[in-house]
Design a protein around this motif. Sequence first.
Motif, PDB file in Angstrom:
ATOM      1  N   ILE A 269       1.464   6.329  -7.034  1.00 56.82           N
ATOM      2  CA  ILE A 269       0.430   5.485  -7.620  1.00 56.82           C
ATOM      3  C   ILE A 269      -0.237   6.248  -8.760  1.00 56.82           C
ATOM      4  CG2 ILE A 269      -1.551   4.005  -7.124  1.00 56.82           C
ATOM      5  CD1 ILE A 269      -0.930   4.342  -4.138  1.00 56.82           C
TER       6      ILE A 269
ATOM      7  N   ASN B 174      -1.252  -2.674  -2.616  1.00 53.08           N
ATOM      8  CA  ASN B 174      -1.660  -3.297  -1.352  1.00 53.08           C
ATOM      9  C   ASN B 174      -0.547  -3.149  -0.337  1.00 53.08           C
ATOM     10  OD1 ASN B 174      -3.795  -5.227  -0.085  1.00 53.08           O
ATOM     11  ND2 ASN B 174      -1.823  -6.171   0.407  1.00 53.08           N
TER      12      ASN B 174
ATOM     13  N   ILE C 243      -9.092   4.601   0.355  1.00 50.59           N
ATOM     14  CA  ILE C 243      -8.717   3.487   1.217  1.00 50.59           C
ATOM     15  C   ILE C 243      -9.933   3.093   2.033  1.00 50.59           C
ATOM     16  CG2 ILE C 243      -7.200   2.658   3.055  1.00 50.59           C
ATOM     17  CD1 ILE C 243      -5.232   4.848   2.335  1.00 50.59           C
TER      18      ILE C 243
ATOM     19  N   LYS D 207      -4.746   2.962 -10.610  1.00 49.97           N
ATOM     20  CA  LYS D 207      -3.967   1.806 -10.181  1.00 49.97           C
ATOM     21  C   LYS D 207      -4.168   1.536  -8.687  1.00 49.97           C
ATOM     22  CE  LYS D 207      -1.979   1.089 -14.180  1.00 49.97           C
ATOM     23  NZ  LYS D 207      -2.219  -0.150 -14.969  1.00 49.97           N
ATOM     24  N   ARG D 208      -3.850   0.320  -8.292  1.00 49.27           N
ATOM     25  CA  ARG D 208      -4.013  -0.083  -6.898  1.00 49.27           C
ATOM     26  C   ARG D 208      -2.724  -0.680  -6.365  1.00 49.27           C
ATOM     27  NH1 ARG D 208      -9.798  -3.393  -7.160  1.00 49.27           N
ATOM     28  NH2 ARG D 208     -11.069  -1.647  -7.948  1.00 49.27           N
TER      29      ARG D 208
ATOM     30  N   GLU E 251      -5.926  -1.980   0.872  1.00 53.35           N
ATOM     31  CA  GLU E 251      -5.682  -1.626  -0.524  1.00 53.35           C
ATOM     32  C   GLU E 251      -5.831  -0.112  -0.704  1.00 53.35           C
ATOM     33  OE1 GLU E 251      -6.863  -4.205  -4.207  1.00 53.35           O
ATOM     34  OE2 GLU E 251      -8.505  -2.786  -3.819  1.00 53.35           O
ATOM     35  N   ILE E 252      -4.971   0.446  -1.533  1.00 54.65           N
ATOM     36  CA  ILE E 252      -4.996   1.877  -1.830  1.00 54.65           C
ATOM     37  C   ILE E 252      -5.211   2.033  -3.331  1.00 54.65           C
ATOM     38  CG2 ILE E 252      -3.718   4.055  -1.693  1.00 54.65           C
ATOM     39  CD1 ILE E 252      -1.882   2.540   0.376  1.00 54.65           C
ATOM     40  N   THR E 253      -6.234   2.789  -3.709  1.00 50.98           N
ATOM     41  CA  THR E 253      -6.535   3.040  -5.110  1.00 50.98           C
ATOM     42  C   THR E 253      -6.388   4.529  -5.391  1.00 50.98           C
ATOM     43  OG1 THR E 253      -8.138   1.221  -5.128  1.00 50.98           O
ATOM     44  CG2 THR E 253      -8.242   2.800  -6.946  1.00 50.98           C
TER      45      THR E 253
ATOM     46  N   SER F  95      -7.284   7.794  -7.265  1.00 51.34           N
ATOM     47  CA  SER F  95      -8.280   8.402  -8.141  1.00 51.34           C
ATOM     48  C   SER F  95      -7.653   9.485  -9.010  1.00 51.34           C
ATOM     49  CB  SER F  95      -9.452   8.968  -7.331  1.00 51.34           C
ATOM     50  OG  SER F  95      -8.998   9.639  -6.179  1.00 51.34           O
TER      51      SER F  95
ATOM     52  N   ASN G 287       3.617   2.515  -8.763  1.00 45.45           N
ATOM     53  CA  ASN G 287       2.623   1.593  -8.201  1.00 45.45           C
ATOM     54  C   ASN G 287       3.262   0.494  -7.371  1.00 45.45           C
ATOM     55  OD1 ASN G 287       0.690   3.066  -9.833  1.00 45.45           O
ATOM     56  ND2 ASN G 287       1.448   1.861 -11.557  1.00 45.45           N
TER      57      ASN G 287
ATOM     58  N   VAL H 224      -6.501   9.498  -3.215  1.00 42.49           N
ATOM     59  CA  VAL H 224      -6.633   8.045  -3.171  1.00 42.49           C
ATOM     60  C   VAL H 224      -7.898   7.663  -2.424  1.00 42.49           C
ATOM     61  CG1 VAL H 224      -4.115   7.742  -3.190  1.00 42.49           C
ATOM     62  CG2 VAL H 224      -5.338   7.771  -1.000  1.00 42.49           C
TER      63      VAL H 224
END
Length: 238
Positions: A171, A178, A200, A175-176, A220-222, A224, A143, A198
């Motif tokens: 990641i 930036n 975005i 989690k996220r 921000e990148i999350t 999944s 992360n 992810v």
Amino acid sequence: MKTIYHPANSRGHANHGWLNSHHSFSFASYYNPDRMNFGALRVLNDDKVAAGRGFGSHPHDNMEIISIPLSGELEHQDNIGNKAVIKAGDVQVMSAGTGVVHSEYNRMQDKEVKFLQIWVIPNKRNVTPRYDQITLDKEVKPNSMQQILSPNPDDKGVWIHQDAWFHLAQIETGKRVNYTLKKKDSNGVYVLVLDGSVHINGQELNTRDALGIWEAESFEITASNDARILLMEVPMQF
């Protein structure tokens, strides 16, 4: 923020038997006037080379060429005195400049090699050709961003003749992370998902999907699902 979405199945494709390649941008026999480049990022090829096969000696000039192996071992040889092997966890760079001739072969006889071939248009022409490679630090915190390329020879990773920065990130699900652009006024970022998925800016990206982002300070990148991504920040004008 402006974005452009390139799903994996929209890429060009060429299967030559010994080489199976997907092209994010126009390359060789694949031509799409809407997919010529993303700023200074001119070529992004997702290559699979059959066991014992490879690219014979061929020339390049005035291009920054980056190779990132994903699996297997690739042997490089050129006319400026370099002979080396790169494998997963390595990054190779070649500034073609005034001209270089090189070859690349899968040195394994029992399995294919997978690697990304990336070309970036330089900000200096006719430089003295150069070659370099590094092995990345494996002890990187999850992360977080791992810088693998920059314009500065004294910075982390390899360097090229362009105001470009490349990062890798792993990641974990949920989690996220930036990303803040190094040059927000002139650069954009092309994000390629190597594995996983992810989100975005509301866009879902799965394996080998890509998203170009510009006119942004950060994003921000999350994840999944557990994901590995490559971020390529390059000038949008060159």
